[in-house]
Design a protein around this motif. Structure first.
Motif, short mmCIF file in Angstrom:
data_model
loop_
_atom_site.label_atom_id
_atom_site.label_comp_id
_atom_site.label_asym_id
_atom_site.label_seq_id
_atom_site.Cartn_x
_atom_site.Cartn_y
_atom_site.Cartn_z
N UNK A 47 0.86 -1.42 0.01
CA UNK A 47 -0.03 0.05 -0.03
C UNK A 47 0.89 1.11 -0.02
N UNK A 48 1.96 1.26 0.78
CA UNK A 48 2.74 2.58 0.90
C UNK A 48 3.68 2.61 -0.46
N UNK A 49 4.03 1.64 -1.14
CA UNK A 49 4.62 1.80 -2.38
C UNK A 49 3.86 2.33 -3.36
N UNK A 50 2.57 1.70 -3.28
CA UNK A 50 1.48 2.24 -4.39
C UNK A 50 1.25 3.77 -4.25
N UNK A 52 3.33 6.02 -2.95
CA UNK A 52 4.62 6.69 -3.42
C UNK A 52 4.50 6.65 -4.83
N UNK A 53 4.26 5.61 -5.55
CA UNK A 53 4.28 5.49 -7.23
C UNK A 53 3.22 6.62 -7.56
N UNK A 54 1.99 6.80 -6.91
CA UNK A 54 0.84 7.71 -7.21
C UNK A 54 1.42 9.05 -6.99
N UNK A 55 1.98 9.44 -6.04
CA UNK A 55 2.77 10.83 -5.84
C UNK A 55 3.77 11.24 -6.83
N UNK A 59 3.55 14.16 -9.37
CA UNK A 59 4.65 15.29 -9.38
C UNK A 59 5.05 15.32 -10.99
N UNK A 60 5.31 14.13 -11.55
CA UNK A 60 5.68 14.34 -13.10
C UNK A 60 4.88 14.91 -13.87
N UNK A 61 3.53 14.61 -13.69
CA UNK A 61 2.48 15.20 -14.33
C UNK A 61 2.46 16.63 -14.47
N UNK A 62 2.51 17.26 -13.03
CA UNK A 62 2.41 18.51 -12.88
C UNK A 62 3.71 19.34 -13.52
N UNK A 63 4.82 18.60 -13.72
CA UNK A 63 6.11 19.21 -14.08
C UNK A 63 6.25 19.38 -15.58
#
Length: 70
Positions: A47-50, A52-55, A59-63
């Motif tokens: 769950x934590x890995x998922x 982190x991937x979503x975050x 972040x990439x999409x915003x940049x």
């Protein structure tokens, strides 16, 4: 401890809504639900890995520059 003081002539439903919103913003509901059921260590890591991937994706999409509209 979360407290909400009712305003003058404020309906009870509105006061309850403010209380629920304040509890949700502190993360109390999330922690309570997590403590109600046991989560295996592997499920917790997954769950934590998922998350982190979503975050990271967010972040990439915003940049990136905006897409062309044609």
């Amino acid at each position: 401890m979360t407290t909400v003081i009712p305003k003058l002539n404020e309906p009870l439903e509105v006061t309850l809504r403010r209380f629920r919103r304040s509890i949700e913003s502190t993360g109390l509901i999330k922690e309570l639900r997590a403590r109600m059921a046991y989560e295996t260590p592997t499920a917790e890591r997954k769950r934590k890995k998922a998350a982190a991937v979503a975050r990271l994706r967010k972040q990439i999409k915003r940049s990136l520059p905006p897409r062309k509209l044609y």
